[in-house]
Scaffold this motif. Structure first.
Motif, PDB file in Angstrom:
ATOM      1  N   SER A 134       0.834  -1.217   0.000  1.00 33.77           N
ATOM      2  CA  SER A 134       0.000   0.000   0.000  1.00 33.77           C
ATOM      3  C   SER A 134       0.862   1.257   0.000  1.00 33.77           C
ATOM      4  CB  SER A 134      -0.941   0.003   1.210  1.00 33.77           C
ATOM      5  OG  SER A 134      -0.223   0.231   2.416  1.00 33.77           O
ATOM      6  N   TYR A 135       2.149   1.119   0.333  1.00 34.74           N
ATOM      7  CA  TYR A 135       3.066   2.252   0.353  1.00 34.74           C
ATOM      8  C   TYR A 135       3.864   2.370  -0.943  1.00 34.74           C
ATOM      9  CZ  TYR A 135       2.223   2.913   5.350  1.00 34.74           C
ATOM     10  OH  TYR A 135       1.633   3.163   6.567  1.00 34.74           O
ATOM     11  N   ASN A 136       3.445   1.661  -1.989  1.00 36.30           N
ATOM     12  CA  ASN A 136       4.199   1.734  -3.243  1.00 36.30           C
ATOM     13  C   ASN A 136       4.212   3.171  -3.777  1.00 36.30           C
ATOM     14  OD1 ASN A 136       2.319   2.008  -5.869  1.00 36.30           O
ATOM     15  ND2 ASN A 136       1.187   0.821  -4.311  1.00 36.30           N
ATOM     16  N   SER A 137       5.348   3.514  -4.383  1.00 33.10           N
ATOM     17  CA  SER A 137       5.554   4.896  -4.835  1.00 33.10           C
ATOM     18  C   SER A 137       5.008   5.150  -6.240  1.00 33.10           C
ATOM     19  CB  SER A 137       7.046   5.235  -4.802  1.00 33.10           C
ATOM     20  OG  SER A 137       7.763   4.408  -5.707  1.00 33.10           O
ATOM     21  N   LEU A 138       4.388   4.124  -6.830  1.00 32.21           N
ATOM     22  CA  LEU A 138       3.888   4.262  -8.201  1.00 32.21           C
ATOM     23  C   LEU A 138       2.441   4.716  -8.260  1.00 32.21           C
ATOM     24  CD1 LEU A 138       5.500   1.034  -9.701  1.00 32.21           C
ATOM     25  CD2 LEU A 138       6.398   3.363  -9.739  1.00 32.21           C
ATOM     26  N   GLY A 139       1.825   4.855  -7.088  1.00 33.37           N
ATOM     27  CA  GLY A 139       0.445   5.346  -7.044  1.00 33.37           C
ATOM     28  C   GLY A 139      -0.612   4.296  -7.302  1.00 33.37           C
ATOM     29  N   PHE A 140      -0.238   3.011  -7.233  1.00 34.49           N
ATOM     30  CA  PHE A 140      -1.207   1.952  -7.465  1.00 34.49           C
ATOM     31  C   PHE A 140      -2.075   1.738  -6.218  1.00 34.49           C
ATOM     32  CE2 PHE A 140       1.855   0.551 -10.749  1.00 34.49           C
ATOM     33  CZ  PHE A 140       0.967   0.386 -11.808  1.00 34.49           C
ATOM     34  N   GLU A 141      -3.358   1.602  -6.448  1.00 42.19           N
ATOM     35  CA  GLU A 141      -4.261   1.119  -5.407  1.00 42.19           C
ATOM     36  C   GLU A 141      -4.255  -0.404  -5.502  1.00 42.19           C
ATOM     37  OE1 GLU A 141      -9.051   0.887  -4.414  1.00 42.19           O
ATOM     38  OE2 GLU A 141      -8.318   2.339  -5.891  1.00 42.19           O
ATOM     39  N   ILE A 142      -3.904  -1.077  -4.417  1.00 42.77           N
ATOM     40  CA  ILE A 142      -3.767  -2.529  -4.439  1.00 42.77           C
ATOM     41  C   ILE A 142      -5.059  -3.175  -3.945  1.00 42.77           C
ATOM     42  CG2 ILE A 142      -2.387  -4.496  -3.723  1.00 42.77           C
ATOM     43  CD1 ILE A 142      -0.800  -2.442  -5.304  1.00 42.77           C
ATOM     44  N   GLU A 143      -5.706  -3.911  -4.845  1.00 48.42           N
ATOM     45  CA  GLU A 143      -6.919  -4.668  -4.481  1.00 48.42           C
ATOM     46  C   GLU A 143      -6.503  -6.124  -4.290  1.00 48.42           C
ATOM     47  OE1 GLU A 143     -10.627  -6.384  -6.929  1.00 48.42           O
ATOM     48  OE2 GLU A 143     -10.583  -4.182  -6.884  1.00 48.42           O
ATOM     49  N   THR A 144      -6.581  -6.611  -3.053  1.00 49.18           N
ATOM     50  CA  THR A 144      -6.057  -7.945  -2.760  1.00 49.18           C
ATOM     51  C   THR A 144      -7.163  -8.979  -2.534  1.00 49.18           C
ATOM     52  OG1 THR A 144      -5.880  -7.402  -0.416  1.00 49.18           O
ATOM     53  CG2 THR A 144      -3.928  -7.063  -1.759  1.00 49.18           C
ATOM     54  N   THR A 145      -6.879 -10.176  -2.998  1.00 47.91           N
ATOM     55  CA  THR A 145      -7.678 -11.369  -2.692  1.00 47.91           C
ATOM     56  C   THR A 145      -6.723 -12.350  -2.039  1.00 47.91           C
ATOM     57  OG1 THR A 145      -9.098 -11.010  -4.621  1.00 47.91           O
ATOM     58  CG2 THR A 145      -9.099 -13.223  -3.656  1.00 47.91           C
ATOM     59  N   THR A 146      -7.151 -13.014  -0.969  1.00 46.46           N
ATOM     60  CA  THR A 146      -6.240 -13.900  -0.241  1.00 46.46           C
ATOM     61  C   THR A 146      -6.767 -15.331  -0.185  1.00 46.46           C
ATOM     62  OG1 THR A 146      -7.266 -13.295   1.879  1.00 46.46           O
ATOM     63  CG2 THR A 146      -5.327 -12.043   1.203  1.00 46.46           C
ATOM     64  N   ALA A 147      -5.824 -16.259  -0.065  1.00 49.36           N
ATOM     65  CA  ALA A 147      -6.140 -17.677   0.132  1.00 49.36           C
ATOM     66  C   ALA A 147      -5.068 -18.250   1.034  1.00 49.36           C
ATOM     67  CB  ALA A 147      -6.180 -18.418  -1.203  1.00 49.36           C
ATOM     68  N   PHE A 148      -5.446 -19.246   1.842  1.00 43.41           N
ATOM     69  CA  PHE A 148      -4.529 -19.777   2.848  1.00 43.41           C
ATOM     70  C   PHE A 148      -4.071 -21.211   2.575  1.00 43.41           C
ATOM     71  CE2 PHE A 148      -7.498 -16.914   5.296  1.00 43.41           C
ATOM     72  CZ  PHE A 148      -6.648 -15.813   5.261  1.00 43.41           C
ATOM     73  N   ASN A 149      -4.532 -21.804   1.477  1.00 48.24           N
ATOM     74  CA  ASN A 149      -4.130 -23.175   1.150  1.00 48.24           C
ATOM     75  C   ASN A 149      -4.318 -23.416  -0.343  1.00 48.24           C
ATOM     76  OD1 ASN A 149      -6.975 -23.993   0.741  1.00 48.24           O
ATOM     77  ND2 ASN A 149      -7.109 -23.805   2.971  1.00 48.24           N
ATOM     78  N   CYS A 150      -3.845 -24.558  -0.808  1.00 49.28           N
ATOM     79  CA  CYS A 150      -3.902 -24.864  -2.242  1.00 49.28           C
ATOM     80  C   CYS A 150      -5.329 -24.998  -2.754  1.00 49.28           C
ATOM     81  CB  CYS A 150      -3.106 -26.134  -2.536  1.00 49.28           C
ATOM     82  SG  CYS A 150      -1.309 -25.934  -2.441  1.00 49.28           S
ATOM     83  N   GLU A 151      -6.211 -25.572  -1.941  1.00 45.57           N
ATOM     84  CA  GLU A 151      -7.594 -25.762  -2.391  1.00 45.57           C
ATOM     85  C   GLU A 151      -8.284 -24.429  -2.635  1.00 45.57           C
ATOM     86  OE1 GLU A 151     -11.764 -28.077  -1.209  1.00 45.57           O
ATOM     87  OE2 GLU A 151      -9.971 -28.289   0.058  1.00 45.57           O
TER      88      GLU A 151
END
Length: 218
Positions: free
Chosen positions: A23-40
């Protein structure tokens, strides 16, 4: 500008850390994240119809999805290359073994490969910016260990390469002296060198052939 990022790691705190850092990237990107905790969970997201991501962060060691034979982040990376061909793959791992790192680079060709013990928040941001601009980023341990592995090619002189090639052709060790101007004891000593090069503590001819194929030597 928005950047869609999938992050897969079985440690939620790591994912939160990555999200905060990016979120602190200097390129001005808004980071939209999706997360997963395992392979399935990751499999379901990656293979979902119309799923799109600009970047995919994958931990190397993850709880397996045995039903689909997905056992690691490396297996997920292969899925990403098929289902999300435009996504940049970032592999993160606690492993520092040269052969594991070399195989990831060779088999996956990720945009980024970082050993977790290597990087700080600043380095992750640097890696992110390099990858966004279509560069390739390897952390310090990756560079050093792969360099050392490749330097060991001294082990693979002409005779050792011939031994590997003949084994791959199905020639048994006991028959090698008839193909090479070497005694059986010399051949056995050279096989020890070959196993050392491949990082095989103990192994038979099939193990040597398997590792040689992984490295594209046969």
């Amino acid at each position: 500008m928005k950047l869609k990022v999938l992050m897969v790691d079985d440690h939620p705190s790591m994912l939160e850390g990555y999200k905060i850092i990016l979120s602190y990237n200097s390129l001005g990107f808004e980071i939209e994240t999706t997360t997963a905790f395992n392979c399935e969970a990751a499999y379901e997201i990656i293979t979902k119809k119309n799923s799109t991501f600009d970047m995919v962060f994958l931990d190397y060691s993850l709880p397996a999805y045995e039903a689909m034979h997905i056992n690691s982040g490396e297996d997920l990376a292969i899925l990403v290359k098929t289902h999300l061909p435009n996504a940049k793959i970032v592999m993160l791992t606690s492993h520092s073994e040269a052969l594991i790192l070399y195989n990831i680079v060779r088999n996956i060709e990720p945009a980024g490969l970082l050993v977790k013990s290597d990087f700080s928040a600043d380095e992750l941001l640097t890696a992110f910016e390099v990858m966004v601009h279509d560069g390739i980023y390897h952390s310090a341990t990756v560079k050093q260990n792969i360099k050392e592995l490749l330097s060991k090619k001294v082990y693979l002189d002409v005779f050792n390469r011939q031994i590997i090639t003949l084994l791959a052709q199905g020639i048994k060790t006991k028959s090698l002296p008839s193909h090479l101007n070497l005694s059986i004891s010399t051949i056995e000593k050279r096989k020890v060198q070959i196993r050392d090069y491949f990082g095989i503590q103990k192994g038979n001819d099939e193990d040597i052939i398997r590792e040689a194929k992984k490295l594209g030597l046969v």
